[in-house]
Scaffold this motif. Structure first.
Motif, short mmCIF file in Angstrom:
data_model
loop_
_atom_site.label_atom_id
_atom_site.label_comp_id
_atom_site.label_asym_id
_atom_site.label_seq_id
_atom_site.Cartn_x
_atom_site.Cartn_y
_atom_site.Cartn_z
N UNK A 1 33.12 33.78 39.10
CA UNK A 1 33.44 33.72 40.83
C UNK A 1 32.21 33.39 41.49
N UNK A 2 31.08 33.76 41.21
CA UNK A 2 29.81 33.13 41.64
C UNK A 2 29.45 31.71 41.68
N UNK A 3 29.94 31.01 40.49
CA UNK A 3 29.91 29.65 40.44
C UNK A 3 31.15 28.99 41.31
N UNK A 4 32.23 29.67 41.25
CA UNK A 4 33.50 29.18 41.87
C UNK A 4 33.04 29.10 43.59
N UNK A 5 32.13 30.12 44.18
CA UNK A 5 32.07 29.95 45.48
C UNK A 5 30.94 28.73 45.72
N UNK A 6 30.19 28.50 44.76
CA UNK A 6 29.20 27.45 44.82
C UNK A 6 29.70 26.18 44.90
N UNK A 7 30.99 26.05 43.97
CA UNK A 7 31.85 24.44 43.95
C UNK A 7 32.82 24.54 44.88
N UNK A 8 33.41 25.57 45.31
CA UNK A 8 34.37 25.57 46.11
C UNK A 8 35.79 26.10 45.84
N UNK A 9 36.07 26.66 44.87
CA UNK A 9 37.23 27.18 44.12
C UNK A 9 37.55 28.27 45.02
N UNK A 10 38.95 28.40 45.06
CA UNK A 10 39.56 29.52 45.79
C UNK A 10 40.23 30.59 44.95
N UNK A 11 40.09 31.73 45.02
CA UNK A 11 40.97 32.78 44.30
C UNK A 11 42.15 32.92 44.93
N UNK A 12 43.21 32.87 43.82
CA UNK A 12 44.66 33.25 44.31
C UNK A 12 44.83 34.52 44.95
N UNK A 13 44.35 35.52 44.34
CA UNK A 13 44.75 36.87 45.14
C UNK A 13 43.50 37.71 45.49
N UNK B 1 46.18 31.14 35.82
CA UNK B 1 46.87 32.45 36.03
C UNK B 1 46.65 33.42 34.72
N UNK B 2 46.15 34.72 35.15
CA UNK B 2 46.23 35.81 33.98
C UNK B 2 47.36 36.40 34.67
N UNK B 3 48.41 36.56 33.82
CA UNK B 3 49.61 37.40 33.82
C UNK B 3 49.81 38.61 32.84
N UNK B 4 50.53 39.52 33.20
CA UNK B 4 50.72 40.73 32.60
C UNK B 4 52.49 40.72 32.51
N UNK B 5 52.91 40.26 31.28
CA UNK B 5 54.35 40.16 31.12
C UNK B 5 54.62 41.09 30.34
N UNK C 1 56.60 40.79 36.90
CA UNK C 1 55.44 40.26 36.33
C UNK C 1 54.16 40.68 36.97
N UNK C 2 52.94 40.97 36.40
CA UNK C 2 51.97 41.37 37.34
C UNK C 2 50.77 40.21 37.15
N UNK C 3 50.59 39.64 38.43
CA UNK C 3 49.68 38.53 38.69
C UNK C 3 48.31 39.10 38.74
N UNK C 4 47.53 39.13 37.52
CA UNK C 4 46.10 39.98 37.43
C UNK C 4 45.08 39.28 38.06
N UNK C 5 44.99 37.82 37.93
CA UNK C 5 43.98 37.11 38.65
C UNK C 5 44.41 35.62 38.39
#
Length: 143
Positions: A131-143, A64-68, A50-54
């Motif tokens: 992503x720009x909002x997530x940087x401000x809030x403190x979220x972290x991308x998985x990949x 998760x955004x998965x390509x199954x 399976x591909x983990x896209x995002x």
């Protein structure tokens, strides 16, 4: 058309947006686990084909955004992903601090939604804003 994948008799583009939650919706995804859960889930996805896209890790859930591929069902993929990741999380990060009932980290349910061809472009453009909002809030991308 470049995102399309193929098997012997089929060309496919099957992407799914999923949300999985820890047991009792506890804010258990923090610190070292939050930094390394992306690599853990990416390794498991590669093992399953399976591909983990995002992905985005939040303190109390994971997007998760998965390509199954069409040969695998969504329920089968999610159950294997949650089961194997729970074992690894307990073995590597929790180390005996968990309950005595076994390796239960994720709740039993999950959310899933398909990502269509028209929506895929919108999601990536929305993801840029996210992503720009997530940087401000403190979220972290998985990949």
């Amino acid at each position: 058309m470049s995102d399309w994948q193929s098997q012997s008799h089929v060309k496919w583009y099957c992407r799914y947006h999923m949300v999985i939650v820890p047991k009792y919706r506890k804010k258990a995804i923090y610190g070292v686990l939050r930094k390394e859960i992306g690599g853990l889930l990416k390794d498991l996805c590669l093992q399953f084909g399976v591909e983990l896209v995002e992905g985005h890790a939040m303190p109390d859930h994971i997007h998760l955004c998965l390509s199954i591929p069409p040969k695998l069902s969504v329920a089968y993929t999610v159950s294997r992903l949650k089961g194997k990741s729970a074992v690894r999380i307990h073995r590597d990060y929790i180390k005996g601090r968990g309950n005595a009932k076994g390796f239960q980290f994720w709740s039993t349910g999950y959310f899933v939604s398909t990502v269509g061809l028209d929506e895929g472009k919108g999601i990536h453009s929305k993801s840029g804003r996210k992503r720009s909002l997530s940087r401000a809030i403190g979220f972290r991308r998985l990949i």
